[in-house]
Scaffold this active site. Structure first.
Site, PDB file in Angstrom:
ATOM      1  N   HIS A  32      -2.759 -11.928   5.034  1.00  0.00           N
ATOM      2  CA  HIS A  32      -3.225 -10.748   4.540  1.00  0.00           C
ATOM      3  C   HIS A  32      -3.584 -11.112   2.982  1.00  0.00           C
ATOM      4  O   HIS A  32      -3.782 -12.174   2.757  1.00  0.00           O
ATOM      5  CB  HIS A  32      -1.998  -9.662   4.524  1.00  0.00           C
ATOM      6  CG  HIS A  32      -1.917  -8.895   5.996  1.00  0.00           C
ATOM      7  ND1 HIS A  32      -0.436  -8.653   6.257  1.00  0.00           N
ATOM      8  CD2 HIS A  32      -2.460  -8.841   7.054  1.00  0.00           C
ATOM      9  CE1 HIS A  32      -0.673  -8.244   7.647  1.00  0.00           C
ATOM     10  NE2 HIS A  32      -1.938  -8.427   8.014  1.00  0.00           N
ATOM     11  N   THR A  33      -3.915 -10.021   2.392  1.00  0.00           N
ATOM     12  CA  THR A  33      -4.323 -10.179   0.809  1.00  0.00           C
ATOM     13  C   THR A  33      -3.465 -10.898   0.127  1.00  0.00           C
ATOM     14  O   THR A  33      -2.146 -10.867   0.244  1.00  0.00           O
ATOM     15  CB  THR A  33      -4.481  -8.748   0.273  1.00  0.00           C
ATOM     16  OG1 THR A  33      -5.009  -7.768   1.192  1.00  0.00           O
ATOM     17  CG2 THR A  33      -5.290  -8.855  -0.776  1.00  0.00           C
ATOM     18  N   GLN A  34      -4.061 -12.017  -0.222  1.00  0.00           N
ATOM     19  CA  GLN A  34      -2.982 -12.818  -1.139  1.00  0.00           C
ATOM     20  C   GLN A  34      -3.462 -12.793  -2.449  1.00  0.00           C
ATOM     21  O   GLN A  34      -2.374 -12.989  -3.281  1.00  0.00           O
ATOM     22  CB  GLN A  34      -3.769 -14.191  -0.896  1.00  0.00           C
ATOM     23  CG  GLN A  34      -3.528 -14.720   0.502  1.00  0.00           C
ATOM     24  CD  GLN A  34      -1.884 -14.618   1.315  1.00  0.00           C
ATOM     25  OE1 GLN A  34      -1.173 -15.669   0.437  1.00  0.00           O
ATOM     26  NE2 GLN A  34      -1.597 -14.045   1.941  1.00  0.00           N
ATOM     27  N   GLN A  35      -4.419 -12.195  -3.054  1.00  0.00           N
ATOM     28  CA  GLN A  35      -4.914 -12.022  -4.329  1.00  0.00           C
ATOM     29  C   GLN A  35      -6.057 -10.950  -4.335  1.00  0.00           C
ATOM     30  O   GLN A  35      -6.762 -10.676  -3.457  1.00  0.00           O
ATOM     31  CB  GLN A  35      -5.372 -13.191  -4.914  1.00  0.00           C
ATOM     32  CG  GLN A  35      -6.601 -13.727  -4.134  1.00  0.00           C
ATOM     33  CD  GLN A  35      -7.116 -15.256  -4.601  1.00  0.00           C
ATOM     34  OE1 GLN A  35      -6.872 -15.562  -5.673  1.00  0.00           O
ATOM     35  NE2 GLN A  35      -8.088 -15.556  -3.942  1.00  0.00           N
ATOM     36  N   ASP A  68       1.170  -6.347   3.588  1.00  0.00           N
ATOM     37  CA  ASP A  68      -0.449  -5.911   3.609  1.00  0.00           C
ATOM     38  C   ASP A  68      -0.596  -5.206   2.074  1.00  0.00           C
ATOM     39  O   ASP A  68      -1.244  -4.101   2.311  1.00  0.00           O
ATOM     40  CB  ASP A  68      -1.080  -5.739   4.762  1.00  0.00           C
ATOM     41  CG  ASP A  68      -2.499  -5.469   4.815  1.00  0.00           C
ATOM     42  OD1 ASP A  68      -3.128  -6.141   3.852  1.00  0.00           O
ATOM     43  OD2 ASP A  68      -3.119  -4.940   5.529  1.00  0.00           O
TER      44      ASP A  68
END
Lengths: 294, 261
Positions: free
Chosen positions: B32-35, B137
């Site tokens: 999922h979103t890491q940054q 997430d």
């Protein structure tokens, strides 16, 4: 009715030999018994009004609203079977939401009318369903400003690719949808029990000229509801009214109930105009009496 | 030749060799979103006696690049509250659309007076953020919610991407929590002193903070939005410009970049 006993009135989706769908016509009858609804498309906004018949003294006055908000700038009023109207409103809200999901902007009044017209028409096609027992009036004000995209953060390029065109758009819209699914855009619309009288009064306003202001339209709508109600004076009723103006108008582009002060003012004027009419009638009656004596 | 349907349209094994199916496989965990990608920097807000003042600049950065310069990071809700967004801009847009939908739903029943106040809105958003972090997430934002509570008293609270919430007479996200918060605390160390501030004083404090942030935060810009939330509603100005800047101190700073003198 000529159809009695012919069998063509028993189900939807079957035409009679002379090309009528009797179930739809019966649905119209259901509408004709409902409290009068009126919509006026004024120069700078739309007014919706409804005569709510008080069915029980145990109902709280002012509660149980009949005019529903669909999107911020859209309202619906209906005459006929109230549960059918509630479902109509639910569906209209779903349509408005799915439009927003897809296009990231509010649904234009004309498109909502089109979607709902299509929805009602589908209920005239199948044996398994009956038509809606309502005639609905949709009022809206499509923003005359540049319509923002939901969630947009910047204003984008001012010219060139993605630049904005000029020209006027938006404005007030009023549509009436009948049980058959037929809908037209109107300057003034009326339905329900008092529709004949209400339509006659609406025609006198010369709405097509586009000179009636929103504030005057509120007063006219109240007067028309009171006027159309005259024939069954014994029945108690409550007036409910909403309005929608442009962004620079009193409701800032939103569909809202008419504020209390204006509502009271409109009702006072409505009652006064009825009283005046009564006096005129009495006078004319007196005159005719005089003549008789002569 | 192999005529079985699963071979239709595929390169012939007898010509090209067997297909290496490992190319089709995605070995490794779902990510999922890491940054955050496009980001907004600080949001600052302070309470005063009748309400809350909140501000954020109009910049959305792509890393260190000042990518979008007219991004409005203050969003009004139902004409009664303002949400200030720090962090990822696309997540902000998602939340904005979500709040828009919520506000429309609320308007269906607004006659009954159910419209969400600032406190309700903050609770809602913090639960949403916590829910998303629990799904691993997260929505990569740090929010400030400015509004009124159920007693029409000024309300200001923060919620971050983990769903952590906190409140204080003054709040700032991002670099502002380091640079602006001490300035605001000087004027409003506690609720009592915040309740004595006038609107003009609060606006001046916020403007001062925005100026300091522009001087010292490399991801900031001199154009900003500022909103005053009171019982009367929201007064939002989206194209303000920092006033009375003085860069006189700049020539005394040494030790960065190419130094010729």
């Amino acid at each position: 009715m000529t159809s009695i006993g012919t069998g063509y009135d028993l189900s939807n989706s079957t035409f009679s030999p002379d090309g009528r769908n009797f179930q739809v016509e019966y649905a119209v009858k259901a509408v004709e018994n409902g409290g009068t609804s009126v919509g006026i498309r004024a120069k700078d906004g739309v007014v919706l009004a409804v005569e709510k018949v008080v069915t029980s003294k145990l109902l709280k006055p002012g509660a149980n609203k009949r005019i529903a908000t669909i999107d911020r700038n859209l309202g619906v009023v209906y005459s006929g079977m109230i549960p059918d109207g509630r479902h109509f409103v639910d569906r209209a809200r779903d349509e408005a939401r799915s439009w927003r999901d897809t296009f990231k902007t509010g649904i234009p009044t004309s498109d909502l009318a089109s979607r709902m017209g299509g929805y009602l028409q589908a209920y005239t096609l199948y044996q398994s369903v009956r038509p809606f027992g309502i005639t609905a009036i949709i009022g809206g004000f499509d923003s005359e400003l540049e319509a923002p995209v939901d969630g947009e953060v910047g204003s984008g390029p001012s010219v060139g690719a993605g630049g904005k065109g000029t020209g006027t758009h938006g404005g007030p819209g009023l549509y009436m949808i009948e049980p058959s699914g037929m809908y037209w855009g109107y300057y003034g619309a009326a339905t329900g029990k008092g529709r004949q009288a209400a339509k006659a009064e609406l025609e006198k306003l010369d709405l097509a000229a586009g000179t009636l202001s929103l504030h005057d339209a509120v007063k006219e709508a109240a007067r028309i509801i009171y006027f159309a109600q005259q024939d069954n004076k014994d029945k108690e009723f409550e007036l409910e009214m909403t309005w929608i103006s442009g962004v620079n108008g009193p409701t800032k582009g939103r569909h809202e109930h008419v504020p209390k002060e204006l509502m009271e003012e409109a009702e006072r004027l409505a009652k006064k105009s009825l009283d005046d009419d009564d006096e005129d009638e009495e006078k004319s009656e007196e005159k005719s009496d005089d003549k008789m004596e002569e | 030749m192999d005529h079985r349907p699963q071979q239709w349209g595929r390169p012939r094994d007898d010509v090209y060799g067997a297909y290496d199916a490992s190319y089709m496989q995605n070995n490794g965990p779902n990510q999922h979103t890491q940054q955050p990608i496009v980001t907004g920097t600080s949001v600052v807000a302070i309470k005063f006696k009748d309400g809350v003042v909140i501000a954020a600049d109009n910049l959305a950065s792509y890393g260190s690049l000042a990518r979008f310069t007219n991004v409005k990071r203050l969003r009004t809700f139902a004409g009664t509250s303002v949400v200030g967004f720090g962090g990822d801009v696309s997540d902000m847009q998602y939340l904005d659309r979500h709040l828009n939908e919520l506000a429309i739903d609320e308007a269906y029943t607004s006659e009954a007076g159910h419209t969400l106040n600032g406190r309700n809105l903050h609770k809602y958003l913090s639960k949403l953020l916590y829910h998303r972090r629990s799904k691993f997430d997260p929505l990569w934002n740090h929010l400030l919610v400015a509004g009124l509570d159920e007693d029409d008293k000024p309300f200001l609270a923060a919620a971050d991407l983990l769903g952590t919430t906190f409140t204080s007479p003054s709040l700032a996200t991002g670099f502002g929590s380091v640079l602006a918060q001490p300035i605001m605390r000087r004027y409003a160390p506690d609720e009592e002193s915040a309740a004595k501030l006038t609107k003009e004083e609060a606006v001046d404090i916020i403007k001062e903070c925005m100026k300091v942030l522009f001087y010292r935060d490399a991801r900031s810009m001199d154009e900003y939005s500022i909103a005053v939330v009171t019982k009367e509603g929201v007064e939002l100005k989206e194209n303000e410009k920092l006033e009375k800047q003085s860069w006189a101190f700049a020539d005394r700073i040494k030790g960065y970049g190419t130094q010729t003198v």
